[in-house]
Design a protein around this motif. Structure first.
Motif, PDB file in Angstrom:
ATOM      1  N   ASN A 228     -41.489 -56.205 -48.997  1.00 13.81           N
ATOM      2  CA  ASN A 228     -41.016 -56.145 -50.282  1.00 13.81           C
ATOM      3  C   ASN A 228     -41.941 -55.609 -51.460  1.00 13.81           C
ATOM      4  OD1 ASN A 228     -38.443 -57.244 -48.904  1.00 13.81           O
ATOM      5  ND2 ASN A 228     -39.189 -59.132 -49.638  1.00 13.81           N
ATOM      6  N   CYS A 229     -41.217 -55.019 -52.430  1.00 14.18           N
ATOM      7  CA  CYS A 229     -41.733 -54.304 -53.540  1.00 14.18           C
ATOM      8  C   CYS A 229     -41.951 -54.585 -54.731  1.00 14.18           C
ATOM      9  CB  CYS A 229     -42.054 -52.178 -53.367  1.00 14.18           C
ATOM     10  SG  CYS A 229     -43.033 -52.247 -51.870  1.00 14.18           S
ATOM     11  N   TRP A 230     -42.537 -54.455 -56.036  1.00 18.16           N
ATOM     12  CA  TRP A 230     -42.226 -54.832 -57.139  1.00 18.16           C
ATOM     13  C   TRP A 230     -43.019 -54.889 -58.054  1.00 18.16           C
ATOM     14  CZ3 TRP A 230     -37.968 -58.188 -56.722  1.00 18.16           C
ATOM     15  CH2 TRP A 230     -38.153 -59.072 -55.676  1.00 18.16           C
ATOM     16  N   ALA A 231     -41.877 -54.151 -58.736  1.00 24.90           N
ATOM     17  CA  ALA A 231     -43.180 -53.733 -60.264  1.00 24.90           C
ATOM     18  C   ALA A 231     -43.125 -54.582 -61.606  1.00 24.90           C
ATOM     19  CB  ALA A 231     -42.226 -52.408 -61.124  1.00 24.90           C
ATOM     20  N   TYR A 232     -43.573 -54.682 -62.524  1.00 21.99           N
ATOM     21  CA  TYR A 232     -43.828 -55.546 -64.264  1.00 21.99           C
ATOM     22  C   TYR A 232     -43.489 -56.400 -63.641  1.00 21.99           C
ATOM     23  CZ  TYR A 232     -42.206 -50.530 -65.662  1.00 21.99           C
ATOM     24  OH  TYR A 232     -41.970 -49.276 -65.494  1.00 21.99           O
ATOM     25  N   THR A 233     -44.078 -57.165 -62.256  1.00 22.44           N
ATOM     26  CA  THR A 233     -44.427 -58.577 -61.456  1.00 22.44           C
ATOM     27  C   THR A 233     -45.756 -59.171 -61.911  1.00 22.44           C
ATOM     28  OG1 THR A 233     -42.952 -58.340 -60.340  1.00 22.44           O
ATOM     29  CG2 THR A 233     -43.990 -59.874 -60.259  1.00 22.44           C
ATOM     30  N   ASN A 234     -46.457 -59.179 -61.776  1.00 21.65           N
ATOM     31  CA  ASN A 234     -48.009 -59.667 -62.037  1.00 21.65           C
ATOM     32  C   ASN A 234     -49.192 -59.029 -62.406  1.00 21.65           C
ATOM     33  OD1 ASN A 234     -47.901 -58.038 -59.844  1.00 21.65           O
ATOM     34  ND2 ASN A 234     -48.295 -59.526 -57.936  1.00 21.65           N
ATOM     35  N   GLY A 235     -48.509 -57.413 -62.997  1.00 21.97           N
ATOM     36  CA  GLY A 235     -49.670 -57.253 -62.848  1.00 21.97           C
ATOM     37  C   GLY A 235     -50.617 -56.503 -62.061  1.00 21.97           C
ATOM     38  N   LEU A 236     -50.093 -56.150 -61.409  1.00 23.84           N
ATOM     39  CA  LEU A 236     -50.787 -55.701 -59.774  1.00 23.84           C
ATOM     40  C   LEU A 236     -50.171 -54.160 -59.369  1.00 23.84           C
ATOM     41  CD1 LEU A 236     -51.368 -58.474 -57.209  1.00 23.84           C
ATOM     42  CD2 LEU A 236     -52.768 -57.468 -58.925  1.00 23.84           C
ATOM     43  N   GLY A 237     -49.356 -53.743 -60.284  1.00 25.57           N
ATOM     44  CA  GLY A 237     -48.216 -52.443 -59.720  1.00 25.57           C
ATOM     45  C   GLY A 237     -49.781 -50.682 -60.412  1.00 25.57           C
ATOM     46  N   GLN A 238     -50.446 -50.953 -59.774  1.00 23.76           N
ATOM     47  CA  GLN A 238     -51.245 -49.868 -60.541  1.00 23.76           C
ATOM     48  C   GLN A 238     -51.952 -48.984 -59.274  1.00 23.76           C
ATOM     49  OE1 GLN A 238     -53.885 -53.678 -62.365  1.00 23.76           O
ATOM     50  NE2 GLN A 238     -54.658 -53.026 -60.686  1.00 23.76           N
ATOM     51  N   PHE A 239     -51.747 -47.620 -60.451  1.00 20.82           N
ATOM     52  CA  PHE A 239     -52.246 -46.530 -59.440  1.00 20.82           C
ATOM     53  C   PHE A 239     -53.205 -45.323 -59.840  1.00 20.82           C
ATOM     54  CE2 PHE A 239     -48.970 -45.477 -62.487  1.00 20.82           C
ATOM     55  CZ  PHE A 239     -49.010 -44.522 -63.328  1.00 20.82           C
ATOM     56  N   ALA A 240     -53.969 -44.196 -59.693  1.00 22.82           N
ATOM     57  CA  ALA A 240     -54.909 -43.380 -60.153  1.00 22.82           C
ATOM     58  C   ALA A 240     -53.638 -42.277 -59.895  1.00 22.82           C
ATOM     59  CB  ALA A 240     -56.008 -42.714 -59.299  1.00 22.82           C
ATOM     60  N   ILE A 241     -53.591 -40.558 -60.595  1.00 20.48           N
ATOM     61  CA  ILE A 241     -52.757 -39.765 -60.198  1.00 20.48           C
ATOM     62  C   ILE A 241     -53.977 -38.297 -61.382  1.00 20.48           C
ATOM     63  CG2 ILE A 241     -51.638 -39.532 -62.692  1.00 20.48           C
ATOM     64  CD1 ILE A 241     -48.755 -39.271 -61.374  1.00 20.48           C
ATOM     65  N   ASP A 242     -53.485 -37.077 -60.705  1.00 17.58           N
ATOM     66  CA  ASP A 242     -54.522 -36.265 -61.294  1.00 17.58           C
ATOM     67  C   ASP A 242     -54.189 -34.526 -60.560  1.00 17.58           C
ATOM     68  OD1 ASP A 242     -56.661 -35.024 -61.919  1.00 17.58           O
ATOM     69  OD2 ASP A 242     -57.542 -35.023 -59.581  1.00 17.58           O
ATOM     70  N   ASN A 243     -54.123 -33.628 -60.931  1.00 20.45           N
ATOM     71  CA  ASN A 243     -53.277 -32.950 -59.932  1.00 20.45           C
ATOM     72  C   ASN A 243     -52.486 -32.591 -60.714  1.00 20.45           C
ATOM     73  OD1 ASN A 243     -56.342 -32.018 -59.805  1.00 20.45           O
ATOM     74  ND2 ASN A 243     -55.909 -31.968 -57.816  1.00 20.45           N
ATOM     75  N   ILE A 244     -52.105 -32.494 -61.239  1.00 18.42           N
ATOM     76  CA  ILE A 244     -50.525 -32.764 -61.873  1.00 18.42           C
ATOM     77  C   ILE A 244     -49.498 -31.211 -61.858  1.00 18.42           C
ATOM     78  CG2 ILE A 244     -48.041 -33.583 -62.522  1.00 18.42           C
ATOM     79  CD1 ILE A 244     -50.256 -35.800 -64.024  1.00 18.42           C
ATOM     80  N   ALA A 245     -49.528 -30.369 -61.165  1.00 15.50           N
ATOM     81  CA  ALA A 245     -48.780 -29.684 -61.622  1.00 15.50           C
ATOM     82  C   ALA A 245     -47.253 -29.057 -61.937  1.00 15.50           C
ATOM     83  CB  ALA A 245     -48.971 -28.290 -59.968  1.00 15.50           C
ATOM     84  N   LEU A 246     -47.029 -28.794 -63.522  1.00 13.10           N
ATOM     85  CA  LEU A 246     -45.861 -28.862 -63.716  1.00 13.10           C
ATOM     86  C   LEU A 246     -45.981 -27.184 -64.392  1.00 13.10           C
ATOM     87  CD1 LEU A 246     -47.705 -30.690 -66.819  1.00 13.10           C
ATOM     88  CD2 LEU A 246     -45.900 -31.609 -65.039  1.00 13.10           C
ATOM     89  N   THR A 247     -44.214 -26.728 -64.183  1.00 15.44           N
ATOM     90  CA  THR A 247     -43.865 -25.534 -65.362  1.00 15.44           C
ATOM     91  C   THR A 247     -43.636 -25.512 -66.149  1.00 15.44           C
ATOM     92  OG1 THR A 247     -44.248 -24.779 -63.129  1.00 15.44           O
ATOM     93  CG2 THR A 247     -42.635 -23.255 -64.445  1.00 15.44           C
ATOM     94  N   THR A 248     -43.860 -25.281 -67.766  1.00 19.14           N
ATOM     95  CA  THR A 248     -43.364 -25.821 -68.888  1.00 19.14           C
ATOM     96  C   THR A 248     -42.254 -24.565 -69.353  1.00 19.14           C
ATOM     97  OG1 THR A 248     -45.615 -24.107 -70.381  1.00 19.14           O
ATOM     98  CG2 THR A 248     -45.382 -26.120 -69.832  1.00 19.14           C
ATOM     99  N   SER A 249     -41.309 -24.779 -69.328  1.00 17.74           N
ATOM    100  CA  SER A 249     -40.319 -23.977 -69.652  1.00 17.74           C
ATOM    101  C   SER A 249     -41.008 -22.771 -71.104  1.00 17.74           C
ATOM    102  CB  SER A 249     -38.507 -24.224 -70.116  1.00 17.74           C
ATOM    103  OG  SER A 249     -38.951 -25.052 -71.924  1.00 17.74           O
ATOM    104  N   ALA A 250     -39.413 -21.868 -71.432  1.00 20.09           N
ATOM    105  CA  ALA A 250     -40.010 -20.868 -72.099  1.00 20.09           C
ATOM    106  C   ALA A 250     -39.375 -21.384 -73.555  1.00 20.09           C
ATOM    107  CB  ALA A 250     -39.848 -19.320 -72.149  1.00 20.09           C
ATOM    108  N   VAL A 251     -39.781 -21.486 -75.033  1.00 22.86           N
ATOM    109  CA  VAL A 251     -39.662 -22.143 -75.998  1.00 22.86           C
ATOM    110  C   VAL A 251     -38.632 -20.678 -77.153  1.00 22.86           C
ATOM    111  CG1 VAL A 251     -39.694 -23.337 -78.322  1.00 22.86           C
ATOM    112  CG2 VAL A 251     -41.167 -23.842 -75.646  1.00 22.86           C
ATOM    113  N   SER A 252     -37.300 -20.613 -77.059  1.00 26.03           N
ATOM    114  CA  SER A 252     -36.791 -19.237 -77.981  1.00 26.03           C
ATOM    115  C   SER A 252     -37.715 -19.497 -79.288  1.00 26.03           C
ATOM    116  CB  SER A 252     -35.547 -19.308 -78.397  1.00 26.03           C
ATOM    117  OG  SER A 252     -35.144 -19.583 -76.923  1.00 26.03           O
TER     118      SER A 252
END
Length: 282
Positions: A228-252
Motif C-alpha cells: 500500500n502506498c501513502w502520501a502526506y502521512t508520516n513524512g516518508l514521502g521523499q524523492f530526488a529529481i533531476d534533468n527535467i526536460a521541458l518545452t516552453t510555449s511561445a509568448v505572444s
C-alpha cells in the motif's frame, strides 16, 4: 492530509494570480499629439519563443530549502513546500544536493550518488524533496506555459528502514490555464547495490503533449509488507529529481500600456475626424 495511491483527488485546486496596474489617462488632445510624434509606432514587449530546456540544477550551490523558499533557475521558479496547514516558513522541505558528496549531504537519508551505474547518466547536482514535501514548477516568464517531456527521479529513504522492489510512487500533477488538471504516476525502485538510484521517466497518456502553467511533484511511500502506498502521512514521502526536460510555449508580444493608449487615441482621433466630415457634409 493523508492520501492513498488509489485516490484521484487533486492535491490543490489551481489558483490564478492576476495582477493589474492602473493607468493615469492624459487629456485626449495630448494623446493625439503624442501619437503624431510617435509616428504611429507600437512599442511591443519582446516575444518569448518556444524552446527546449533541461532543468538540471548544476548551476546551483548546495543549499537547504524550506517552506516558502523559491529558487529561480534557467527561467523557472522551483519551490518545494509543505501542504500541511501548520507549516511554518523555513520548515525543511528539500535541498540542492551535491551528487559527488551525497552521503554527507543527506545524513540518514539514502540519497542517490552522482552516477547511475546502469544508465551511465551523471548527476553532479540535483534537487531533493523531503518530509512529504511537494515541488512546484512554474515559468518565471509571465504568461508562459510549458510541457514536461522526461525527467530522472529516485526515491529517498531512511537508513533505518528496509524497502521492497517499489519503494515509492512519484505523482506528477499538471495544472492547465483553465484550472483543470492531469495526473501521471511513476514507480520509484527500491534499493540497489548502489543504494537508491535515479531512473529515467517519460510523460505518458498525452501529458507530454499538453501545456501547463504549473506542474507539481510529490511522493507516496510504499509499505513493504502490503505494497500500500501513502502520501502526506508520516513524512516518508521523499524523492530526488533531476534533468527535467521541458518545452516552453511561445509568448505572444503584447503592447505596452503606453502603446495601448496611443492606439486608442489614434482610433478616437480617426473616429472624430470622420464624424466632423459627416457633419460638414450634412
Amino acid at each position: 492530509m493523508k492520501r492513498s495511491l488509489s485516490s484521484t483527488e487533486v492535491v490543490h485546486a489551481a489558483s490564478a494570480l492576476r495582477g493589474g496596474r492602473s493607468i493615469r489617462r492624459a487629456p485626449l488632445s495630448r494623446l493625439v499629439q503624442a501619437l503624431a510624434l510617435a509616428g504611429l509606432g507600437l512599442a511591443m514587449l519582446p516575444t518569448a519563443r518556444a524552446a527546449d530546456i533541461t532543468l538540471n540544477f548544476d548551476s546551483l550551490a548546495p543549499v537547504a530549502l524550506g517552506h516558502g523558499d523559491n529558487l529561480v533557475t534557467q527561467g523557472f521558479n522551483v519551490a518545494p513546500y509543505s501542504v500541511f496547514d501548520d507549516a511554518l516558513p523555513g520548515d525543511a522541505t528539500g535541498a540542492i544536493i551535491d551528487g559527488l558528496d551525497a552521503a554527507s549531504s543527506c545524513g540518514q537519508l539514502q540519497c542517490p550518488g552522482s552516477i547511475n551505474s546502469e544508465t551511465g547518466v551523471y548527476h553532479s547536482s540535483y534537487l531533493s524533496v523531503i518530509a512529504d514535501g511537494t515541488l512546484r514548477l512554474s515559468s518565471a516568464t509571465a504568461g508562459q506555459s510549458f510541457t514536461v517531456n522526461t525527467f530522472d527521479a529516485s526515491f529517498l529513504g531512511s537508513n533505518l528502514y528496509s524497502y521492497g522492489t517499489t519503494a515509492g510512487v512519484l505523482a506528477m500533477v499538471g495544472y492547465r490555464a483553465d484550472h483543470s488538471v492531469v495526473e501521471n504516476y511513476f514507480e520509484l525502485g527500491g534499493l540497489t547495490n548502489d543504494g537508491f538510484a535515479f531512473a529515467p521517466f517519460q510523460s505518458y497518456d498525452g501529458f507530454g503533449q499538453q501545456s501547463f502553467v504549473a506542474v507539481e511533484f510529490f511522493a507516496y511511500e510504499c509499505v513493504t509488507d502490503t505494497q500500500n502506498c501513502w502520501a502526506y502521512t508520516n513524512g516518508l514521502g521523499q524523492f530526488a529529481i533531476d534533468n527535467i526536460a521541458l518545452t516552453t510555449s511561445a509568448v505572444s508580444a503584447v503592447p505596452e500600456p503606453s502603446s495601448w493608449l496611443l492606439m486608442g487615441a489614434g482610433m478616437l482621433g480617426v473616429v472624430g475626424a470622420a464624424r466632423r466630415r459627416r457633419q460638414a457634409a450634412a
